[in-house]
Scaffold this motif. Structure first.
Motif, PDB file in Angstrom:
ATOM      1  N   ARG A 347       0.828  -1.199   0.000  1.00  0.00           N
ATOM      2  CA  ARG A 347       0.000   0.000   0.000  1.00  0.00           C
ATOM      3  C   ARG A 347       0.865   1.253   0.000  1.00  0.00           C
ATOM      4  O   ARG A 347       1.962   1.242   0.560  1.00  0.00           O
ATOM      5  CB  ARG A 347      -0.878   0.044   1.268  1.00  0.00           C
ATOM      6  CG  ARG A 347      -1.728  -1.162   1.511  1.00  0.00           C
ATOM      7  CD  ARG A 347      -2.330  -1.136   2.926  1.00  0.00           C
ATOM      8  NE  ARG A 347      -3.107   0.059   3.159  1.00  0.00           N
ATOM      9  CZ  ARG A 347      -4.382   0.208   2.840  1.00  0.00           C
ATOM     10  NH1 ARG A 347      -5.033  -0.791   2.268  1.00  0.00           N
ATOM     11  NH2 ARG A 347      -5.020   1.324   3.083  1.00  0.00           N
ATOM     12  N   ILE A 348       0.366   2.299  -0.614  1.00  0.00           N
ATOM     13  CA  ILE A 348       0.903   3.644  -0.400  1.00  0.00           C
ATOM     14  C   ILE A 348      -0.184   4.435   0.301  1.00  0.00           C
ATOM     15  O   ILE A 348      -1.332   4.494  -0.165  1.00  0.00           O
ATOM     16  CB  ILE A 348       1.332   4.316  -1.713  1.00  0.00           C
ATOM     17  CG1 ILE A 348       2.630   3.679  -2.222  1.00  0.00           C
ATOM     18  CG2 ILE A 348       1.512   5.814  -1.519  1.00  0.00           C
ATOM     19  CD1 ILE A 348       3.176   4.280  -3.501  1.00  0.00           C
ATOM     20  N   GLU A 349       0.177   4.999   1.438  1.00  0.00           N
ATOM     21  CA  GLU A 349      -0.770   5.755   2.228  1.00  0.00           C
ATOM     22  C   GLU A 349      -0.708   7.239   1.847  1.00  0.00           C
ATOM     23  O   GLU A 349       0.361   7.838   1.875  1.00  0.00           O
ATOM     24  CB  GLU A 349      -0.477   5.580   3.722  1.00  0.00           C
ATOM     25  CG  GLU A 349      -0.518   4.137   4.201  1.00  0.00           C
ATOM     26  CD  GLU A 349      -1.880   3.488   3.996  1.00  0.00           C
ATOM     27  OE1 GLU A 349      -2.913   4.189   4.134  1.00  0.00           O
ATOM     28  OE2 GLU A 349      -1.915   2.290   3.666  1.00  0.00           O
ATOM     29  N   HIS A 350      -1.833   7.786   1.485  1.00  0.00           N
ATOM     30  CA  HIS A 350      -2.077   9.197   1.185  1.00  0.00           C
ATOM     31  C   HIS A 350      -1.977   9.498  -0.311  1.00  0.00           C
ATOM     32  O   HIS A 350      -2.927   9.991  -0.882  1.00  0.00           O
ATOM     33  CB  HIS A 350      -1.168  10.131   1.994  1.00  0.00           C
ATOM     34  CG  HIS A 350      -1.159   9.830   3.458  1.00  0.00           C
ATOM     35  ND1 HIS A 350      -2.324   9.770   4.207  1.00  0.00           N
ATOM     36  CD2 HIS A 350      -0.147   9.536   4.315  1.00  0.00           C
ATOM     37  CE1 HIS A 350      -2.023   9.467   5.459  1.00  0.00           C
ATOM     38  NE2 HIS A 350      -0.720   9.317   5.555  1.00  0.00           N
ATOM     39  N   ALA A 351      -0.811   9.274  -0.950  1.00  0.00           N
ATOM     40  CA  ALA A 351      -0.697   9.485  -2.405  1.00  0.00           C
ATOM     41  C   ALA A 351      -1.320  10.812  -2.823  1.00  0.00           C
ATOM     42  O   ALA A 351      -2.086  10.888  -3.782  1.00  0.00           O
ATOM     43  CB  ALA A 351      -1.341   8.315  -3.159  1.00  0.00           C
ATOM     44  N   GLN A 352      -0.945  11.898  -2.145  1.00  0.00           N
ATOM     45  CA  GLN A 352      -1.658  13.160  -2.331  1.00  0.00           C
ATOM     46  C   GLN A 352      -1.259  13.926  -3.588  1.00  0.00           C
ATOM     47  O   GLN A 352      -2.092  14.606  -4.172  1.00  0.00           O
ATOM     48  CB  GLN A 352      -1.468  14.048  -1.091  1.00  0.00           C
ATOM     49  CG  GLN A 352      -2.227  13.547   0.121  1.00  0.00           C
ATOM     50  CD  GLN A 352      -2.163  14.506   1.290  1.00  0.00           C
ATOM     51  OE1 GLN A 352      -1.557  15.577   1.207  1.00  0.00           O
ATOM     52  NE2 GLN A 352      -2.763  14.126   2.400  1.00  0.00           N
TER      53      GLN A 352
END
Length: 506
Positions: A347-352
């Motif tokens: 997973r990548i968290e946020h990826a904003q």
């Protein structure tokens, strides 16, 4: 029923068969019925009658797959519910005045802890002197809304061993260490607060959370479930300092923790590549306005690439999936490069903030984008200032979905409230006030938003675990305000009610 005691008592009873009648089967779905036996959905349709089942007439309400919050700092969220709320003040001086008013009602020996200040748009600067004026003797520790900064007065700095700090405004690792050095509430108090927060989440239709609290989550959740049954399922994340213990214990992502009644599983390994937008530490390809030429003009790299790869590989070799925090576009490229090198899923968290070239890499590498749609509406003004000219690819959920990425929605509570309907509404509308949608091209269709909020469960199906939420308004018929405040009639976890009326009640 939302009290923790009630949940525990109900969970201890033998599982009973249950039939839900006159219920809409999924958002916009047909009216019908469903039957639950031994915690699973065993029949769906117009006639699901069977012997010995309790019957609940839902009068045309809609039943959906139970909702998950895929990114919560649960201990912090539980604590923040009991702390000074600083989300409202719009300047450093206004925060100081809020501190002054709150301090008068506290015992003399108590540390004043506040949460939620957002200084990304302030004209003045947080400084310990402002807090010293309003609270010269009592320690004051204020945590930013994004969790990546802490503002302390002189008494609090001395308490955590940083008495010589020039400003009292700490960022990233320094902030985390300072906050962790503050006196903690007793374990039994925090566990009670967590149970209350879980019950409140169940009242909003939540049946599971991924807990990213900065702690030994495996040990904490093993302890909590020994004394009370949580109102939600929990995936308990692992931080690097606890990785070797998890490996030695043979724990793998998805394993059920013994003694937790099947409700707590091992989550992913949490790693960091960068900081945050509001703190201007998210690692970007372009400099932040006003910081050009400085050492941190492009943000901060929290973990060196070689160390990131080493930790990801170590975890993946032992069945623990990585979950990598990445907010800036450069940070997301680094994280995706690491996934490609290790060859694991995760997973990548946020990826904003993303580059166009990285959008298809999520699907190609099998990397889930764990995103928080409420951040797009909360941070639109900060992004317009600090990511000027790049916001078309900020919080780019529509582009990610079009590129085939798997999205899972969360709140990052306490950064945003633990309420999935706020995220669903933000994803669908891209606004949370009277202003027009912010980059409406990145809106997500309602059905995709509901699926991302249920960890991929898109429909009510026979054989699924009976984690369900019943809502008073069919989501396709709800306007934006109703979607945000969606009235939740009942929530079921494995066929047991964790919120709302049970069979035989009105």
């Amino acid at each position: 029923m939302t009290s923790t005691d009630g949940i525990s008592a109900r969970a201890d009873r033998p599982q009973e068969a249950l039939t839900l009648t006159r219920v809409r089967l999924g958002a916009g779905g047909p009216l019908g019925a469903l039957r639950v036996e031994d915690g699973r959905i065993t029949a769906v349709g117009e006639d699901v009658s069977g012997d010995g089942a309790a019957v609940l007439d839902l009068d045309g309400r809609t039943v959906l797959p139970g909702l998950w919050d895929a990114h919560v700092h649960l201990g912090q969220w539980a604590s923040v519910r009991h702390r000074l709320d600083l989300a409202g003040p719009k300047s450093a001086r206004a925060v100081a005045e809020a501190v002054r008013g709150h301090a008068d009602g506290l015992p003399d020996s108590e540390v004043l802890v506040g949460y939620g200040f957002r200084d990304g748009l302030w004209s003045d600067v947080p400084h310990k002197d402002l807090l010293d004026v309003v609270s010269p003797a009592r320690p004051v520790a204020l945590v930013s809304g994004d969790l990546h900064a802490a503002w302390l007065n002189s008494a609090a700095l001395a308490l955590v061993g940083r008495g010589g700090h020039p400003t009292g405004l700490l960022r990233e690792g320094d902030a985390f260490e300072a906050v962790s050095a503050l006196p903690e509430v007793p374990v039994e108090v925090l566990d009670r607060w967590v149970a209350e927060a879980c019950a409140a989440a169940a009242a909003r239709g939540v049946t599971g959370v991924v807990d990213f609290h900065f702690a030994d989550n495996i040990a904490d959740w093993t302890r909590r479930t020994a004394t009370r049954t949580p109102a939600v399922r929990v995936d308990a994340t692992v931080y690097p300092r606890y990785l070797e213990a998890a490996v030695a214990a043979g724990l793998r992502t998805g394993d059920v923790l013994p003694g937790t009644g099947g409700l707590v599983r091992v989550g992913p390994l949490k790693l960091f590549t960068d900081g945050s937008l509001n703190t201007r530490t998210a690692l970007c390809c372009d400099p932040y306005p006003g910081l050009e030429g400085t050492e941190e003009a492009y943000g901060i790299a929290e973990t060196a690439y070689d160390d990131l790869v080493r930790l990801m590989r170590r975890a993946a070799e032992h069945g623990i999936e990585p979950a990598v925090h990445a907010i800036g576009d450069r940070a997301n490229t680094v994280a995706l490069d690491a996934f490609a090198e290790v060859g694991c899923r995760g997973r990548i968290e946020h990826a904003q903030l993303l580059t166009a070239a990285d959008l298809p890499r999520f699907a190609a590498l099998g990397v889930t984008a764990g995103v928080q749609p409420a951040h797009a509406t909360d941070d639109r003004d900060v992004a317009d200032r600090h990511w000027a000219g790049r916001t078309g690819r900020a919080f780019a959920y529509g582009d990610l979905l079009a590129a085939g990425a798997r999205l899972e929605f969360g709140s990052d509570a306490p950064v945003s409230p633990l309420d999935p309907w706020l995220g669903i509404a933000a994803a669908v509308t891209r606004t949370d006030d009277e202003r027009p949608a912010w980059h409406p091209e990145q809106r997500v269709p309602l059905d995709a938003a509901l699926t991302a909020s249920a960890r991929g469960r898109a429909a009510i199906r026979v054989g699924d675990v009976a984690d369900l939420v019943v809502v008073d308004v069919d989501p396709p018929k709800a306007d934006a305000a109703t979607l945000r405040a969606m009235p939740v009639h009942a929530t079921l976890l494995g066929g047991r009610f964790t919120h709302g009326p049970g069979p035989g009640t009105s």
